[in-house]
Design a protein around this motif. Structure first.
Motif, short mmCIF file in Angstrom:
data_model
loop_
_atom_site.label_atom_id
_atom_site.label_comp_id
_atom_site.label_asym_id
_atom_site.label_seq_id
_atom_site.Cartn_x
_atom_site.Cartn_y
_atom_site.Cartn_z
N GLY A 193 6.31 5.90 10.02
CA GLY A 193 6.62 4.67 9.30
C GLY A 193 7.25 3.54 10.09
O GLY A 193 7.63 2.53 9.49
N ALA A 194 7.35 3.68 11.42
CA ALA A 194 8.05 2.64 12.19
C ALA A 194 7.48 1.25 11.91
O ALA A 194 8.24 0.31 11.65
CB ALA A 194 7.94 2.95 13.69
N ASN A 195 6.18 1.15 11.91
CA ASN A 195 5.60 -0.19 11.76
C ASN A 195 5.77 -0.74 10.35
O ASN A 195 6.08 -1.92 10.17
CB ASN A 195 4.13 -0.18 12.19
CG ASN A 195 4.03 0.03 13.69
OD1 ASN A 195 4.75 -0.61 14.46
ND2 ASN A 195 3.20 0.97 14.12
N SER A 203 0.82 -1.23 0.00
CA SER A 203 0.00 0.00 0.00
C SER A 203 0.86 1.27 0.00
O SER A 203 0.46 2.29 -0.57
CB SER A 203 -0.97 0.00 1.18
OG SER A 203 -0.27 -0.16 2.38
N GLY A 212 0.32 6.01 13.90
CA GLY A 212 0.38 5.95 15.36
C GLY A 212 -1.01 6.18 15.93
O GLY A 212 -2.00 5.66 15.42
N ASP A 264 5.60 10.70 18.35
CA ASP A 264 6.43 10.00 19.32
C ASP A 264 7.66 10.87 19.63
O ASP A 264 8.61 10.92 18.86
CB ASP A 264 6.84 8.66 18.67
CG ASP A 264 7.76 7.82 19.52
OD1 ASP A 264 8.34 8.35 20.48
OD2 ASP A 264 7.90 6.63 19.21
N ARG A 300 1.03 4.48 -2.78
CA ARG A 300 0.99 5.91 -2.42
C ARG A 300 2.20 6.66 -2.99
O ARG A 300 2.38 7.85 -2.70
CB ARG A 300 1.00 6.09 -0.90
CG ARG A 300 -0.23 5.59 -0.20
CD ARG A 300 -0.13 5.84 1.30
NE ARG A 300 -1.10 5.06 2.03
CZ ARG A 300 -2.38 5.37 2.13
NH1 ARG A 300 -2.82 6.45 1.55
NH2 ARG A 300 -3.21 4.60 2.81
N ASN A 317 16.39 5.14 14.45
CA ASN A 317 15.84 6.46 14.76
C ASN A 317 16.76 7.60 14.30
O ASN A 317 16.36 8.76 14.32
CB ASN A 317 15.54 6.58 16.26
CG ASN A 317 14.28 5.82 16.63
OD1 ASN A 317 14.34 4.75 17.20
ND2 ASN A 317 13.13 6.34 16.26
N GLU A 347 3.46 10.17 4.29
CA GLU A 347 3.00 11.03 5.38
C GLU A 347 3.11 10.39 6.76
O GLU A 347 2.77 11.00 7.77
CB GLU A 347 1.54 11.45 5.14
CG GLU A 347 1.36 12.35 3.93
CD GLU A 347 2.20 13.63 4.02
OE1 GLU A 347 2.38 14.15 5.13
OE2 GLU A 347 2.71 14.06 2.97
P1 NDP Z 1 1.16 3.18 11.63
O1 NDP Z 1 1.53 1.79 11.95
O2 NDP Z 1 -0.12 3.71 12.15
O3 NDP Z 1 1.25 3.32 10.05
C1 NDP Z 1 0.77 4.39 9.35
C2 NDP Z 1 -0.25 3.90 8.38
O4 NDP Z 1 -0.98 4.98 7.88
C3 NDP Z 1 0.39 3.24 7.18
O5 NDP Z 1 0.64 1.89 7.38
C4 NDP Z 1 -0.63 3.49 6.07
O6 NDP Z 1 -1.40 2.33 5.93
C5 NDP Z 1 -1.52 4.61 6.63
N1 NDP Z 1 -1.53 5.80 5.78
C6 NDP Z 1 -2.64 6.46 5.40
N2 NDP Z 1 -2.33 7.51 4.64
C7 NDP Z 1 -1.00 7.52 4.50
C8 NDP Z 1 -0.08 8.37 3.81
N3 NDP Z 1 -0.50 9.43 3.09
N4 NDP Z 1 1.23 8.11 3.90
C9 NDP Z 1 1.68 7.07 4.64
N5 NDP Z 1 0.85 6.21 5.29
C10 NDP Z 1 -0.47 6.42 5.23
O7 NDP Z 1 2.29 4.18 12.12
P2 NDP Z 1 3.78 4.26 11.72
O8 NDP Z 1 4.23 3.10 10.89
O9 NDP Z 1 4.00 5.61 11.17
O10 NDP Z 1 4.51 4.11 13.11
C11 NDP Z 1 4.42 5.11 14.08
C12 NDP Z 1 4.24 4.48 15.45
O11 NDP Z 1 5.24 3.50 15.66
C13 NDP Z 1 4.37 5.47 16.55
O12 NDP Z 1 3.29 5.27 17.43
C14 NDP Z 1 5.69 5.06 17.24
O13 NDP Z 1 5.62 5.37 18.61
C15 NDP Z 1 5.75 3.60 17.00
N6 NDP Z 1 7.04 2.92 17.02
C16 NDP Z 1 8.26 3.59 17.09
C17 NDP Z 1 9.43 2.88 17.11
C18 NDP Z 1 10.72 3.65 17.14
O14 NDP Z 1 10.73 4.87 17.04
N7 NDP Z 1 11.87 2.99 17.29
C19 NDP Z 1 9.47 1.41 17.06
C20 NDP Z 1 8.15 0.83 16.92
C21 NDP Z 1 6.99 1.57 16.92
P3 NDP Z 1 -1.91 1.86 4.50
O15 NDP Z 1 -0.90 2.29 3.48
O16 NDP Z 1 -2.03 0.40 4.63
O17 NDP Z 1 -3.22 2.57 4.33
#
Ligand code: NDP
Length: 415
Positions: free
Chosen positions: A175-177, A141, A318, A272, A145, A205, A172
């Motif tokens: 992206g950690a996950n 996905s 997040g 975060d 994008r 990080n 946007e």
């Molecule tokens: P999410 O897991 O919530 O992933 C963001 C999701 O948003 C994407 O998977 C995507 O899903 C969706 N999305 C919708 N619109 C967009 C767009 N325009 N651009 C990008 N994605 C979009 O969050 P993150 O992966 O960002 O991870 C952040 C979290 O991870 C924070 O809570 C943090 O605390 C935590 N974390 C931090 C770590 C670290 O810093 N070392 C380690 C582990 C976790 P789709 O494309 O499927 O719609």
């Protein structure tokens, strides 16, 4: 204490377990009940209550030609006043100019017990296309994008470690996950295809390909203090900036001041803040010595400042989706993308730094702090709003500003 299987219990069972074992009073239980929210339970495990930190608004920001305000979440009394003050000094002329790089996050597959690291490094480099394909197939996905894994880098860390760094455009999101998902797929691929097992697969990080730089130019006359003219203040600020380049002890405090502002906006935006803290401090030591993140110099009749920070923040992802206050704060910040959020955050960092340095090299930091400290002390010992004004003045003039003096002043006012 018996809290066995605590995480499996529902909210009221968890609360009653705590209450019985720690003898919580009815007032304490009321406090917990009043601070309970629906969203808290959805965000973290073993949820008890929300812990509130004040949010305020810093003003006077002019960023890339646009007037801005900054919602800031902080428990430190002087932070917002200092940010507004720094922004005011920078407001003249073009205000703050910010540039951001394309947002590439990095994750690493860490390979340990490597017998021939040169050979493995060459193999990884040869396999770049396949590695990127495997990463992208694990999270299609983000590719749709317009993002996804873009390039790799291979680093031989010492005789036993090789790091495969994968650079990912997370659009946007922070992206950690998604990065971790992609990297685990790559680790699995390396195991199957190259017979190379990995120690771990996780984002780094230290996001040094997702950085923002804020610069400003302040005419000397904007810097005049009670005792020094603007040029003298500028010269002192430049010296303070140089001290933070050569002394890690000074640099740590210099950078803490910057992070006072940065963390407060990061938190307000639903991001975060630990990730931004670790990125900033790792970036501060990138050439081997820990240094101040900002630099100030004199050009003609202006003080010129710049701050570069790695800012891997998300506009989505997040807990932002379920945090309505974070979404409101995006509106207050007038941001519509992660890059615009970076612009706001790095600007606050620079404003905070300017205000702190100016205070330090002129009247000292305590003068401004003590005003707010007096207020906190008085409120802490039960002063009412009506009593505050005169009590605060008296406490500020007192030879000692402490709780006992605050109590004494209040007693006297009340008799
Ligand atoms: P999410 O897991 O919530 O992933 C963001 C999701 O948003 C994407 O998977 C995507 O899903 C969706 N999305 C919708 N619109 C967009 C767009 N325009 N651009 C990008 N994605 C979009 O969050 P993150 O992966 O960002 O991870 C952040 C979290 O991870 C924070 O809570 C943090 O605390 C935590 N974390 C931090 C770590 C670290 O810093 N070392 C380690 C582990 C976790 P789709 O494309 O499927 O719609």
């Amino acid at each position: 204490m018996n809290l066995k299987q605590f995480y499996k219990k529902d909210y009221s069972t968890r609360l009653s377990l705590l209450s019985t074992q720690l003898n919580l009073t009815s007032d304490e239980l009321t406090l917990i009940a009043n601070q309970r929210s629906q969203q808290g339970d959805a965000i973290i495990e073993n949820y008890l209550m929300d812990y509130s930190v004040p949010e305020g608004i810093a003003v006077n920001f002019l960023i890339n030609g646009q007037e801005k305000i900054m919602p800031m979440v902080t428990e430190e009394p002087s932070v917002i006043a200092a940010a507004s003050n720094g922004a005011k000094m920078m407001h003249m002329g073009k205000g703050i100019l910010v540039q951001t790089t394309p947002r590439l996050m990095m994750g690493q597959v860490l390979l340990a017990n490597v017998s021939n690291s040169s050979k493995l490094s060459a193999q990884l480099t040869q396999n770049e296309a396949q590695i990127l394909r495997v990463a992208n197939e694990a999270h299609p996905s983000i590719v749709k994008r317009g993002g996804g894994a873009k390039k790799i880098r291979v680093r031989q860390l010492d005789n036993q470690f090789v790091s495969l760094d994968v650079y990912i455009d997370t659009k946007e999101a922070m992206g950690a996950n998604m990065i971790n998902t992609m990297l685990e797929a790559v680790a699995n691929y390396l195991h199957i295809e190259l017979g190379q097992s990995s120690l771990m697969a996780i984002l780094s990080n230290l996001a040094d390909e997702c950085v923002a730089t804020a610069t400003c130019r302040i005419p000397f006359e904007r810097l005049t203090s009670r005792t020094l003219d603007g040029k003298q203040v500028a010269q002192q600020i430049v010296l303070a900036s140089q001290a933070a380049q050569v002394d890690p002890y000074r640099a740590a405090t210099h950078n803490k001041g910057i992070m006072n502002g940065v963390d407060a906006v990061v938190l307000a935006s639903g991001n975060d803040w630990r990730s931004i803290e670790s990125a900033a401090h790792a970036y501060a030591v990138k050439d081997g010595q820990y240094r101040g993140l900002s630099q100030w110099k004199i050009q003609e009749n202006d003080l010129v400042g710049s701050l570069t920070l790695p800012l891997p923040v998300g506009f989505v992802g997040g807990s932002i989706k379920i945090n309505s206050q974070a979404q409101l704060n995006h509106k207050l910040l007038q941001v519509g993308s992660a890059a615009q959020l970076e612009e706001a955050i790095v600007s606050v960092g620079l404003a905070q730094n300017l205000a702190a340095l100016k205070a330090l090299v002129t009247e000292g930091i305590q003068r401004g702090h003590m005003h707010l400290q007096a207020k906190s002390l008085l409120l802490g010992v039960g002063a009412t709003q009506a009593e505050l004004e005169s009590a605060q003045k008296e406490l500020e003039m007192a030879p000692q500003m402490d709780e006992q003096t605050a109590i004494r002043i209040l007693k006297r006012i009340r008799t």
